[in-house]
Design an enzyme around this catalytic site. Sequence first.
Site, short mmCIF file in Angstrom:
data_model
loop_
_atom_site.label_atom_id
_atom_site.label_comp_id
_atom_site.label_asym_id
_atom_site.label_seq_id
_atom_site.Cartn_x
_atom_site.Cartn_y
_atom_site.Cartn_z
N SER A 150 11.81 -10.37 -12.09
CA SER A 150 12.27 -9.77 -11.38
C SER A 150 12.37 -10.42 -9.85
CB SER A 150 10.97 -8.71 -10.99
OG SER A 150 10.07 -9.46 -10.20
N ASP A 151 12.97 -10.14 -8.93
CA ASP A 151 13.19 -10.80 -7.71
C ASP A 151 11.84 -10.43 -6.82
OD1 ASP A 151 14.16 -12.29 -5.44
OD2 ASP A 151 15.90 -11.17 -5.11
#
Length: 986
Positions: A239-240
């Site tokens: 994930s960012d």
Amino acid sequence: MTDHPLPFRDPQLSFSRRADDLLGRLTLDERIAMLHQFAPAVERLGVGPFRTGQEALHGVAWMGPATVFPQAVGLGATWNDDLVRRIGEAVGDEVRTKRAQDDRVGLNVWAPTVNLLRHPLWGRGEEGYSEDPALTSAIAVAYTRGLRGDDPRYWRTAPVLKHWLAHNNETDRDTASSSVRPRVLHEYDLRAFRDAVRAGAVAGVMPAYNLVNGRPNHVSPLLEQQLRSWTDQPLVVCSDAGAPSNLVDSEHYFDTHEEATAASLKAGVDNFTDHGTDSTVMTGRIRDALAKGLIDESDIDTAVRRLLSLRFALGEFDPELDPYARVDALDTEEHRALALEAAEQAVVLLKNDGLLPLEPLPGRTVAVVGLLGDACMLDWYSGTLMHRSTPLDGIRERYGPENVLFTEGVDRVRLKSSDGWLQVPAADGAADAEARGAEGALDPALLAGRTDLPPLTCGEEATDLALVDWGDGVLTLRTDEGPYLSVADDGYVRASADEPGGWVVQETFRLEEVEGHDGGHRLLHMGTGGYVSVAADGAKVAVSGEKISRDDATVFALETVEHGADAVARAAAAADTVIVVAGNDPHINGRETEDRTTLALPAQQDRLWRAAHAANPRTVLVLTSAYPYAVTDAAEALPALLWTAHGGQAAGTALAGVIAGDVSPAGRLPQTWYASDDDLPGLFDYDIIGSRQTYLYFDGTPLFPFGHGLGYAAFGYSDLRAEVDGDRLRMSLTVTNDGSVAADEVIQLYVRAAVPGQPDSPVEPGTVGGRRLGRLLPAATFPSDLPRLTLAAHRRTHLAPGVAERIEFDVAVEELGHWSVAHSRWTVEPGTYEILAGASSADIRLTASVAVDGEASGPRPVVARGLDAADYDWQRGTVIVDRARTEGDAVAPASADEAGRLVYRLCDFGEGAAGLTLFVSGEGCVEVSGGGFGTAIQFPDTGGLYDYRAIEVEQEIRGVVRELCIDLSGNVRLARIEVLHTEESA
């Protein structure tokens, strides 16, 4: 027998078997802990801690000194796959070297960024390679192969591609939705990721913050439906930063964090980057989701298995067998030479009326002027420079310091309040020396945070300040000695920063005129949003964390001591030739979190080149920038223009070598340079077909076209041949250096459909079911929807004067195709295709044709397949939205106040249909027309945007309907259209 009591320790076993064995030995809590970015050690099994994520966009970033290569967009400008692969190898070796020195350095590198440079105002354009998916793919494959390494078993580093998917805006980046029609999705955005994944050198991807078609990328079904269908390798999806929380906090897509976390995990996200090093928040959400039955242990195990496979591939459990475990290659002679080679190859000569090359003759004087003349700019993803070369450094070295004049061209100003002149008190020399250390430069962590210096005050003596306007009225101010005015956490203004920097830049200000105060200005600090006020204890923008209000701000009179343009004019008049260096600071007005507002060069820099040219017609403009500019006047007036992205540690030496003629420039533009802002679509318009974006579809005349770039040698093209060999398209041509100097040439091969009478369409008129279509095209793709031309292959080659080389290309025939919305598949239509070879997309030298066999896809088989609403051919005033939270698309009006229209061309209803069934949700009106009929249906609220109702439109329809039109108005979503069968058709 084995010497390894635990199978996961046995290097003779496959990584898959070892990962399964280790997975089976982990407790549930240990497995959950591995899903966070910072996974702890499992000491009872001798398994160490692991961190996903190490920035390595164009060198090792954020971990101290490292070789700094040109920005990613500059690597794209080299058009040199081999060079970029070697850079990837060097960066990978430096990651390994720094890992041995500091266990905070991770081997899972978050690079490269393959988002396409669709829109030149995107703030992160510096991080991508090109607006073209083929060029982006080629450079990405090269870089990831270098990062991955050649060993068949172990990986040097594990690259993760950023940012999945259709991400080109920083404005509202965590809440905006990119409306991406299927053709753009498959032909453009997915293509940028696909080839690198298929090449086997990618360990995973990072989803972007934005939504696509109304659904956040972190719960995108495309992760499984597309990404993981391209390879058998266990890809890791990271994930960012903070994005898992955004699903609830800013996007409000889910009601609870447990639901959001569960949905992400089920969609294919394996690793959660959230809440920094504190893993307890995310692991707590995972446990709660498990307890509530939103996920089960198999969902956790699937993600952990992928993460363990990555760790095995990186040699973590086999250090004695890992060929990269003992790499020691930081700042080597080879890496320094490679940084110079890359910087040289990234330089693009935009225009040259014969002024260049500029031979360093005895007595020849050169004036270097401009705000970037003595700058070696870094960006947010740069490492710390070990070597530094500015344009001024390079020109002095090449032409002799005695022959080089320099002036920066800044405006020198003073600010005066009612209490006196704004002044910078003298610093304690000993304290400043201690802070700067032996190298004389501040630790980057102190750039915006020093509190050991006295704040600015007002008094009788004025301090002259250098004022630079970077555009949009955003200013930096600094002293003659160099430090920038900056604001620390305590709110005081000090001359403390060596350069602008930091996640929130604390060195930028804006002067606001005050009505009723003759020439008076308030000074707004951009980083805090507070105004500067000068009190007895010094200048500040905050007290106890609160902003200074507008009314409490100090009003300053602005006195200009010297205009920068005057200094530039004097230097230009005194020199034989002038080199004006302009561009951007990558931390200001265009970077992560901030989009640009215009293509125009900042007004202050525009004045400088005009002043130089007025004083000396032998003026060269060098644009050193992360982005294109619309410099139409400069391109018309000046004899020579060059562009280079910020070129890293060797930028100045490389530029001087090109200007002097030691190197013939051969960089090529990786994106279109438009003539003005009027040529641009909206920043949020992702439909490159409908809005005619990029060289693929742009109908206007660019300032400089995609692929453009000049050199000091002329090249001849001859004998282009092309043939289809099975599923391959084989092409070849001869290129000859007709010039007098050795030089590189970048050969570019484009393709487009070509049929007499229909130059943009690969299909011919015909019949369907005995019904003559005449000039209508029996396919969903009309001529205006096809690209003007498409890059198929490229090659950068070096040739000595008079030398010819036969260049061969081999491309899959499928690259000639397009995504058929009529049949929801990739289609290569039969017909004639044109091969175009040249030096740019607008400089075509040779053409050839090939015939491609196959079966035409024909019109839409509406009776058999129905119509998905998003599979339109043309639209006006609509957006694609999520049909449901988990999968599927629907279409809605872009505005509740205005109707949107969808057009589906060549819809074949066969022997006849009794009508249509529309699957709609929400509340509004749907109007259907085409084939000589039209009807409108108003319907009440279906109960929710995901609650669809089947609405029947009774209307007999036969044969091929040229255009089926559907108008939508209100708060309505249309998901699908199906046929009501007549007795005969049933």
